[in-house]
Design an enzyme around this catalytic site. Structure first.
Site, PDB file in Angstrom:
ATOM      1  N   HIS A 183      11.203  -1.177  -2.804  1.00  0.00           N
ATOM      2  CA  HIS A 183      10.643   0.163  -2.612  1.00  0.00           C
ATOM      3  C   HIS A 183      11.784   1.145  -2.365  1.00  0.00           C
ATOM      4  O   HIS A 183      12.834   0.786  -1.809  1.00  0.00           O
ATOM      5  CB  HIS A 183       9.701   0.184  -1.414  1.00  0.00           C
ATOM      6  CG  HIS A 183       8.385  -0.469  -1.666  1.00  0.00           C
ATOM      7  ND1 HIS A 183       7.294  -0.254  -0.867  1.00  0.00           N
ATOM      8  CD2 HIS A 183       7.977  -1.339  -2.626  1.00  0.00           C
ATOM      9  CE1 HIS A 183       6.270  -0.947  -1.315  1.00  0.00           C
ATOM     10  NE2 HIS A 183       6.664  -1.623  -2.385  1.00  0.00           N
ATOM     11  N   GLU A 240      12.127   3.423  -0.181  1.00  0.00           N
ATOM     12  CA  GLU A 240      12.492   3.554   1.233  1.00  0.00           C
ATOM     13  C   GLU A 240      13.411   2.425   1.681  1.00  0.00           C
ATOM     14  O   GLU A 240      14.414   2.659   2.363  1.00  0.00           O
ATOM     15  CB  GLU A 240      11.241   3.542   2.123  1.00  0.00           C
ATOM     16  CG  GLU A 240      10.249   4.635   1.805  1.00  0.00           C
ATOM     17  CD  GLU A 240       9.177   4.195   0.809  1.00  0.00           C
ATOM     18  OE1 GLU A 240       9.515   3.589  -0.228  1.00  0.00           O
ATOM     19  OE2 GLU A 240       7.995   4.469   1.076  1.00  0.00           O
ATOM     20  N   CYS A 248       4.373   2.698   2.891  1.00  0.00           N
ATOM     21  CA  CYS A 248       3.484   1.581   3.198  1.00  0.00           C
ATOM     22  C   CYS A 248       3.903   1.004   4.557  1.00  0.00           C
ATOM     23  O   CYS A 248       4.929   1.386   5.130  1.00  0.00           O
ATOM     24  CB  CYS A 248       3.573   0.514   2.101  1.00  0.00           C
ATOM     25  SG  CYS A 248       5.141  -0.378   2.074  1.00  0.00           S
ATOM     26  N   CYS A 250       7.501  -0.505   4.646  1.00  0.00           N
ATOM     27  CA  CYS A 250       8.576   0.480   4.708  1.00  0.00           C
ATOM     28  C   CYS A 250       8.579   1.236   6.034  1.00  0.00           C
ATOM     29  O   CYS A 250       9.642   1.521   6.595  1.00  0.00           O
ATOM     30  CB  CYS A 250       8.461   1.437   3.538  1.00  0.00           C
ATOM     31  SG  CYS A 250       8.761   0.627   1.947  1.00  0.00           S
TER      32      CYS A 250
END
Length: 151
Positions: free
Chosen positions: A62, A64, A92, A95
């Protein structure tokens, strides 16, 4: 005479969001979910990333998380105190937890995630349960000894 340096206390959130949005657009061009992130310290971008889950074949790629990793390398510490994370989409739980563990100062996002945000509809299907086991006490002892030796 000592020179004075003027530092503005104003934060230009739109600038940091626009940089994250550029990264999201790059992700989209690479058939990735269009999410971009930047980490800011002292009003300067020190890390930036976009989603790369398809490219890396991993759900952990991801924007992040990649951004947190880059910032940790840049600062030579896993603790990102006094840093802010700007993201195009609400993080999410994975993260969000990683950012909190890194001691990030603040998290800002542009769009709420109805599916995977902190109140997202995807999470009621996920369950976690502690199971009784003969290894529970051994695990507790291992953790306790580890942290006692570190303090």
């Amino acid at each position: 005479m000592i020179g004075l340096k003027f530092v503005s206390d104003e934060v230009n959130h739109d600038y940091f969001f626009s940089e994250a949005l550029k990264l999201a657009e790059k992700a989209s061009h690479e058939n990735e979910v269009p999410i971009g992130a930047v980490i800011v310290k002292d009003q300067k971008i020190i890390a930036s990333a976009y989603n790369q889950t398809e490219k890396n074949g991993s759900f952990t790629a991801h924007a992040e998380l990649l951004c947190l990793q880059e910032a940790a390398v840049f600062l030579k510490t896993k603790y990102l105190k006094d840093c802010d994370l700007y993201i195009t989409l609400e993080p999410c739980l994975m993260c969000l937890t990683a950012a909190r563990l890194s001691r990030i100062n603040a998290i800002y996002y542009l769009v709420a995630s109805e599916k995977f945000g902190s109140e997202g509809v995807a999470y009621p299907t996920v369950t976690s349960q502690q199971l009784p086991s003969s290894l529970t006490d051994e695990t507790k002892l291992l953790l306790r000894r580890f942290f006692e030796n570190r303090r």
